[in-house]
Design an enzyme around this catalytic site. Structure first.
Site, short mmCIF file in Angstrom:
data_model
loop_
_atom_site.label_atom_id
_atom_site.label_comp_id
_atom_site.label_asym_id
_atom_site.label_seq_id
_atom_site.Cartn_x
_atom_site.Cartn_y
_atom_site.Cartn_z
N MET B 1 0.84 -1.20 0.00
CA MET B 1 0.00 0.00 0.00
C MET B 1 0.87 1.25 0.00
O MET B 1 1.91 1.29 0.63
CB MET B 1 -0.87 0.00 1.25
CG MET B 1 -2.02 0.96 1.15
SD MET B 1 -3.47 0.41 2.04
CE MET B 1 -3.15 1.00 3.66
N CYS B 2 0.47 2.23 -0.74
CA CYS B 2 1.14 3.53 -0.75
C CYS B 2 0.08 4.58 -1.01
O CYS B 2 -1.04 4.26 -1.37
CB CYS B 2 2.17 3.61 -1.88
SG CYS B 2 3.60 2.54 -1.66
N GLY B 3 0.44 5.82 -0.82
CA GLY B 3 -0.49 6.91 -1.12
C GLY B 3 0.09 7.82 -2.19
O GLY B 3 1.29 8.05 -2.23
N ARG B 32 -1.59 5.30 4.56
CA ARG B 32 -1.26 4.45 3.41
C ARG B 32 0.24 4.30 3.22
O ARG B 32 0.69 3.40 2.51
CB ARG B 32 -1.85 5.02 2.12
CG ARG B 32 -3.35 5.03 2.07
CD ARG B 32 -3.83 5.41 0.67
NE ARG B 32 -3.51 4.37 -0.29
CZ ARG B 32 -4.31 3.34 -0.57
NH1 ARG B 32 -5.49 3.25 0.00
NH2 ARG B 32 -3.95 2.43 -1.45
#
Lengths: 227, 305
Positions: B1-3, B32
């Protein structure tokens, strides 16, 4: 009516207050202000109450709902009303992917568009979408009905079991084992009732029904060499 | 997960506030991506016969002044520079090729984070709020900006592995997702002369775009090839000199939401990151479609897909 402002209280406090209603119902009408896209709003309710969420909600809004009537006056993120058991969830705006995923019962109405995987693995809920739905919708749908007043994306009803799908617009492509089927009187009746319950003014005879060709139910020994 | 977050201003009157508008967007994506963060800001353009480089040295007390003076003397060119934490922005009256060759020869421990007329890439390991503070993001001015908050899944938590990744002059990439064919693709790109700093999968996507653009592709063509050649999950946001582009893989399980008003186009992994923008209540909010290339640029303001 009780109002909870999510700028001043946490989602956890809101959900606890709503869960407490399952034990003793002290307030039938609830209003949630300033949701600002937060996740998990009004999840796991188990009481005959109504909740109005005034704004956009994030992921898993109204998940696992039982009995409650929840209206979102805005858009929702992914997984709205996932695993709903009963009650009703209405989204005034658009819904992201996996709306109504695995839902067992109740009615989900999306007045805007729904994203990909709408009704994925649905198990008995009814879903009515006034707009379009994205790709892979109703994948492995087992029971219940999915009504789409707009268009459907790619691979509609892939690996479908027994969910009834009704689409008024175009279907970009059908998934494996999903086929168009004849609209018989019983289907017109079912669709008319669903549109009425959802408060959607559409002509049931303008829809096409899609269902399972039932060719994937059992493994065909002729295909053994493919594995 | 990343933003991922991006903000492109249609209204130039807001350019002095871009840092102020963008900081809460980046911080909103902390859930995130809490391990590293970075952003690429565009603005403060140099003339066409100048080049702007964002340089980084691991030592906070690195003597940038000495480097600037050395370049000025030895290359006999105009040099302007300023330091921001471990990073320095150098504006040089020369070409990118000469500047990069000189640095490789004379300051090999200095890492070039970005090159172009407009772009500055700033990134570090740490919480997004700390990184915004470190670089004084709130005080920055510019025309557009894209940012990333990282939760590493495919490679180590290092500054080099954090986003954005430079993909050529005034171009950079941020990625949410994971690529499954990055090892093979990295080897293929290495044979074509593309250099890599890390084992990171997103850097391969950046290197891939760099390579395609070097072959003469337009950005749209390069992204169309990327949709064919990159296997895995991705939502990409690509910063360009005049705007930004967004593209999602055909499965589109990595989220993205867009918002547009008369003043701006904004992009984020989640709507939560957009709630502090002015006029968001009445913005047009929608999700980008899978396998569709969206480009907003100052010159064209269009969507291609």
């Amino acid at each position: 009516m009780k109002t909870i402002n999510l700028e001043r209280q946490t989602v956890r406090e809101l959900n606890q207050a709503l869960h407490d209603q399952a034990i003793e119902c002290t307030e039938r009408e609830w209003e949630v202000l300033d949701p600002k896209g937060q996740h998990n709003i009004a999840c796991g309710l188990d009481q005959n109450i109504s909740v109005d969420i005034k704004g956009h909600a994030g992921y898993y809004c109204a998940g696992m709902n039982k009995k409650a009537h929840i209206t979102v006056h805005g858009n929702v993120g992914q997984g709205v009303a996932e695993n709903m058991m009963s009650g009703m969830v209405r989204v005034k705006g658009d819904a992201s992917q996996a709306a109504g995923a695995t839902a067992h019962g109740g009615l989900l109405v999306i007045e805007g568009n729904a994203g990909a995987r709408c009704g994925i693995s649905m198990k008995g809920a009814d879903i009515v979408v006034k707009g379009d739905i994205g790709h892979m919708s109703c994948f492995m749908g087992q029971a219940g009905a999915l009504v789409v007043c707009g268009n459907a994306g790619d691979a509609l009803g892939d690996s479908l079991y027994e969910t009834h799908i009704y689409v008024k617009g175009t279907v970009k492509s059908l998934g494996a084992d999903c086929i168009a089927k004849e609209m018989r009187d019983e289907h017109i009746d079912e669709l008319t009732a669903l549109l009425n319950r959802a408060g959607v003014d559409e002509d049931p005879s303008a829809f096409t029904r899609y269902g399972s060709a039932r060719q994937l139910y059992n493994f065909k020994v002729d295909n053994a060499s493919a594995y | 997960m990343c933003g991922i977050v991006g903000l492109y201003l249609k209204n130039p009157a807001l350019e002095s506030q871009i840092g102020e508008l963008f900081t809460p967007m980046l911080i909103a994506m902390t859930d995130r991506g809490p391990d590293s963060a970075g952003f690429a800001i565009y603005g403060d353009e140099v003339a066409d016969d100048w080049i702007k480089l964002t340089l980084r040295h691991p030592e906070k007390n690195y003597d940038w002044k000495a480097l600037a003076e050395k370049i000025q003397d030895e290359l006999d060119i105009g040099v302007e520079w300023f330091q921001n934490a471990k990073v320095a922005v150098f504006k040089l009256h020369t070409t990118d090729a000469i500047a990069e060759a000189y640095l490789a020869e004379n300051a090999c421990d200095v890492l070039i984070l970005s090159a172009g007329q407009s772009i500055e890439i700033l990134k570090e390991v740490g919480l997004p709020a700390q990184i915004a503070e470190t670089f004084n993001l709130r005080g920055m001015k510019g025309s557009h900006i894209i940012g990333h908050t990282r939760m590493a899944t495919e490679s180590a938590v290092t500054m080099e592995g954090s986003h954005p990744f430079s993909t050529g002059m005034d171009l950079c990439l941020v990625h949410n997702g994971s690529l499954s064919n990055h090892n093979r693709l990295r080897e293929e790109l290495k044979r074509e002369g593309v250099k890599f700093e890390t084992d990171n999968d997103s850097e391969v996507a950046a290197g891939y775009l760099t390579y395609r653009l070097q072959q003469g592709d337009t950005l749209t063509e390069a992204l169309e090839y990327a949709l064919k050649d990159l296997d895995g999950f991705f939502t990409f946001t690509i910063g360009t000199r005049d705007g930004f582009a967004v593209v999602r893989d055909p499965i589109a399980c990595k989220p993205a939401v867009m918002a547009e008003t008369d003043d701006y186009v904004a992009m984020a992994s989640e709507y939560q990151a957009l709630t502090t923008l002015p006029g968001i209540e009445n913005a047009r909010v929608w999700e980008p479609e899978p396998s569709t290339i969206y480009i907003w640029e100052r010159s064209s303001d269009d969507k291609r897909g």
